[in-house]
Structures are given as C-alpha cells and as structure tokens.
Scaffold this motif. Structure first.
Motif, short mmCIF file in Angstrom:
data_model
loop_
_atom_site.label_atom_id
_atom_site.label_comp_id
_atom_site.label_asym_id
_atom_site.label_seq_id
_atom_site.Cartn_x
_atom_site.Cartn_y
_atom_site.Cartn_z
N LYS A 160 -5.42 5.12 28.47
CA LYS A 160 -5.27 4.85 29.90
C LYS A 160 -3.90 4.21 30.08
CE LYS A 160 -10.16 4.19 30.73
NZ LYS A 160 -10.75 4.26 29.41
N GLU A 187 -4.49 11.56 24.33
CA GLU A 187 -5.30 11.00 23.24
C GLU A 187 -6.26 9.96 23.80
OE1 GLU A 187 -2.35 9.52 20.59
OE2 GLU A 187 -1.51 11.51 20.22
N ASN A 188 -6.63 10.15 25.07
CA ASN A 188 -7.60 9.29 25.78
C ASN A 188 -7.09 7.90 26.10
OD1 ASN A 188 -9.54 11.33 25.93
ND2 ASN A 188 -10.34 10.81 23.91
N SER A 197 0.38 9.85 24.97
CA SER A 197 -0.84 9.13 24.60
C SER A 197 -1.98 9.37 25.60
CB SER A 197 -0.57 7.64 24.45
OG SER A 197 -0.28 7.05 25.70
#
Length: 138
Positions: free
Chosen positions: A89, A86-87, A83
């Motif tokens: 954090k 997919e930007n 993830s």
C-alpha cells in the motif's frame, strides 16, 4: 533480514523566483549531498559583527533546484509503483509552505508539457499493468 523503511521524507529545493530576486532575497538553503541540506541564518555577535550560522538537516533524499520531476519520480516513486504490484500500500503527498512548489511537483505544468509525479506514476502504473496482463495471457 533488512526491511525497507515505511516512511521516506524527501526535500525539493525550489529556485528563487523573480519576485524573490526583485526583493534582493538571499538564497539561504544549500543542498550539501543527496541526503543533507543546510539552512544559513544571518546572525550578529554581541559586538554586532555579522556571521552565518548553519543548521544541518538530514533526510532520506534531497533534490536541488535543478532536479526535474522525472528525476524525482525515478528516485522516489518508481520503486513504490513497482511495489504496488507486490501488494504494498503506497501513499505520496506533498507538504510545505504556500508557494514552495508542491503543486508543480505533484501536478506538473500541463501548459508547458511538464508532467507531475502523479501523472508519471499513473503512466508507469498502467504500463506495468499492461505488461502483467500480457504475461497472464501467454
């Protein structure tokens, strides 16, 4: 539309150590399922008859003493590393009592060749980064 949870709480049970066994300490934690554990408390009734009271706790994931760092990584961290591309954090940390196994879980044991979750995540992160770079160059 279902969204993934923002925070996950997982428990890893460590085995009794030699010093615990030398003191005749009893194992009072039992993993009942992949999400539930039970803490067994020795109690006494009013007539002093001993009995065990069970306290049940539910978590997002539980791992027994036979679980290794690689398995824990596959279940908990691998989806997070993916993830990150997919930007998302992400943050992973260990919390617990001194001697509960936090350092072993997160850092592993380099002398024994056992990687911790951090090393497994870095290896996965770099291998995925190389794959993304290869895709961009083609």
């Amino acid at each position: 539309m279902r969204t993934e949870p923002k925070i996950l709480v997982a428990i890893r049970k460590r085995p009794l150590l030699k010093r615990d066994l030398a003191k005749n300490d009893q194992d009072i934690v039992e993993i009942r399922s992949e999400k539930e554990l039970v803490v067994k408390e020795l109690r006494a009734k009013l007539d002093l008859t001993p009995y065990i009271e069970e306290h049940r706790f539910t978590f997002d994931a539980t791992f027994d003493e036979s679980s290794n760092n690689y398995h824990i990584y596959q279940v908990l961290l691998k989806p997070l590393v993916a993830s990150a591309f997919e930007n998302a954090k992400i943050n992973v940390f260990a919390y617990g009592q001194t001697g509960s196994g936090k350092t072993f879980t997160m850092m592993g044991n380099p002398e024994a060749g056992i990687p911790g979750l951090y090393l497994l995540a870095i290896e996965d992160l770099f291998s995925q980064l190389i794959r993304y770079q290869d895709l961009e160059q083609t």
